[in-house]
Write an enzyme that holds these catalytic residues in place. Structure first.
Site, PDB file in Angstrom:
ATOM      1  CG  ASP A 127      26.539  51.995  50.298  1.00 19.21           C
ATOM      2  OD1 ASP A 127      27.229  51.271  51.004  1.00 19.21           O
ATOM      3  OD2 ASP A 127      26.980  53.296  50.355  1.00 19.21           O
ATOM      4  NE  ARG A 129      28.036  53.718  52.805  1.00 16.13           N
ATOM      5  CZ  ARG A 129      27.967  52.901  53.809  1.00 16.13           C
ATOM      6  NH1 ARG A 129      28.257  53.228  55.160  1.00 16.13           N
ATOM      7  NH2 ARG A 129      27.783  51.578  53.603  1.00 16.13           N
TER       8      ARG A 129
HETATM    9  N1  GTP Z   1      19.573  55.008  52.623  1.00 15.35           N
HETATM   10  C1  GTP Z   1      19.603  54.494  53.885  1.00 15.35           C
HETATM   11  N2  GTP Z   1      20.741  54.450  54.534  1.00 15.35           N
HETATM   12  C2  GTP Z   1      20.796  53.945  55.988  1.00 15.35           C
HETATM   13  C3  GTP Z   1      19.629  53.182  56.138  1.00 15.35           C
HETATM   14  N3  GTP Z   1      19.901  52.523  57.386  1.00 15.35           N
HETATM   15  C4  GTP Z   1      21.014  53.077  57.806  1.00 15.35           C
HETATM   16  N4  GTP Z   1      21.554  53.888  56.843  1.00 15.35           N
HETATM   17  C5  GTP Z   1      22.472  54.577  56.688  1.00 15.35           C
HETATM   18  O1  GTP Z   1      23.947  53.474  56.569  1.00 15.35           O
HETATM   19  C6  GTP Z   1      24.897  54.135  57.070  1.00 15.35           C
HETATM   20  C7  GTP Z   1      25.489  52.980  57.735  1.00 15.35           C
HETATM   21  O2  GTP Z   1      26.837  53.390  58.166  1.00 15.35           O
HETATM   22  P1  GTP Z   1      27.856  52.213  58.598  1.00 15.35           P
HETATM   23  O3  GTP Z   1      27.297  51.846  60.176  1.00 15.35           O
HETATM   24  O4  GTP Z   1      29.335  53.306  58.755  1.00 15.35           O
HETATM   25  O5  GTP Z   1      28.407  51.189  57.916  1.00 15.35           O
HETATM   26  P2  GTP Z   1      28.014  49.903  57.240  1.00 15.35           P
HETATM   27  O6  GTP Z   1      28.028  49.947  55.789  1.00 15.35           O
HETATM   28  O7  GTP Z   1      26.551  49.537  57.809  1.00 15.35           O
HETATM   29  O8  GTP Z   1      29.062  49.043  57.670  1.00 15.35           O
HETATM   30  P3  GTP Z   1      29.805  48.764  59.161  1.00 15.35           P
HETATM   31  O9  GTP Z   1      31.057  49.233  59.184  1.00 15.35           O
HETATM   32  O10 GTP Z   1      29.913  47.193  59.188  1.00 15.35           O
HETATM   33  O11 GTP Z   1      29.106  49.275  59.996  1.00 15.35           O
HETATM   34  C8  GTP Z   1      24.857  55.521  57.653  1.00 15.35           C
HETATM   35  O12 GTP Z   1      24.823  56.416  56.813  1.00 15.35           O
HETATM   36  C9  GTP Z   1      22.975  55.142  58.005  1.00 15.35           C
HETATM   37  O13 GTP Z   1      22.684  56.721  57.888  1.00 15.35           O
HETATM   38  C10 GTP Z   1      18.531  52.897  55.391  1.00 15.35           C
HETATM   39  O14 GTP Z   1      17.490  52.030  55.340  1.00 15.35           O
HETATM   40  N5  GTP Z   1      18.407  53.452  54.170  1.00 15.35           N
END
Ligand code: GTP
Ligand code: ZN
Length: 201
Positions: A127, A129
């Site tokens: 991750d 971020r």
């Molecule tokens: N690298 C990658 N990114 C993903 C994938 N699926 C979703 N994402 C990214 O994951 C991120 C999800 O972000 P959020 O929904 O803010 O956060 P979260 O970390 O799931 O936490 P929540 O606040 O519980 O939703 C976004 O930037 C999506 O583009 C994946 O399979 N791989």
């Protein structure tokens, strides 16, 4: 003077009900991306509802069933149109690795890797971020405490580390589809997301 501050604010009616969202841009944030805050209702609340949402084009715009982002975004905006709140829309597509790399990661997941293994296979961290920018945006808006809508413990930790008081962590809905179950399971099992899923039999 604070390094990070509000640059501009403009009212845009959004959602089917045309509820007015105040869109804020900023100067001096930790990262150069154009992160935006959408404030609904008054900021005068002692502990406003806050959603820190990372951009997901496939989910937020095209309603992808491979994740839960679009449903979480709609849930947060609908709730904030009723009780007010702040949605921080962070330009952190793909957990910070970008859209093209996320699409490449999806291909690896089609081959059996999970969402974190796929990132690593592409030489990215699980991750990528940094949520400091979220705390800076809230500070620029004068928000010192909040009720945070998330299942992700890292977001809570990041706001705490920046000195924000998180009065309540409000889990988002669990939006399971046939295509995102393994994704949600991986977040729950490997990153302690507050996602309760009955394990596949
Ligand atoms: N690298 C990658 N990114 C993903 C994938 N699926 C979703 N994402 C990214 O994951 C991120 C999800 O972000 P959020 O929904 O803010 O956060 P979260 O970390 O799931 O936490 P929540 O606040 O519980 O939703 C976004 O930037 C999506 O583009 C994946 O399979 N791989
Ligand atoms: Zn998504």
């Amino acid at each position: 003077m604070c390094a990070y501050r509000i640059r501009n604010c403009v009212e845009i009616p959004i959602l089917p009900n045309g509820h007015v969202g105040k869109f804020f841009s900023f100067d001096g944030l930790e990262s150069p991306e154009e992160h935006v805050a959408i404030v609904m209702g008054s900021l005068e609340q002692e502990s406003p509802l806050v959603r820190v949402h990372s951009e997901c084009l496939t989910g937020d715009i095209f309603g992808s069933h491979r994740c839960d982002c679009g449903a979480q975004l709609n849930e947060a905006l609908e709730r904030m149109s009723e009780e007010g709140g702040v949605l921080l829309y962070l330009r952190q597509e793909g957990r910070g690795i970008g859209l093209y790399a996320k699409l490449a990661a999806y291909r690896l997941q089609d081959g059996g890797l999970d969402t974190f293994e796929a990132n690593r296979q592409l030489s990215f961290p699980d991750d990528g971020r940094d949520f400091t920018v979220a705390a800076q945006m809230l500070a620029a808006l004068g928000v010192k405490r909040c009720r945070l809508m998330t299942n992700n413990p890292e977001k809570v930790k990041a706001l705490h580390a920046f000195g924000l008081q998180v009065d309540e962590v409000i889990p988002t809905g669990i939006f399971v589809t046939a295509h995102n179950r393994n994704y949600l399971l991986a977040k729950a099992q490997k990153k302690n997301h507050a996602i309760k899923l009955d394990l596949p039999v």
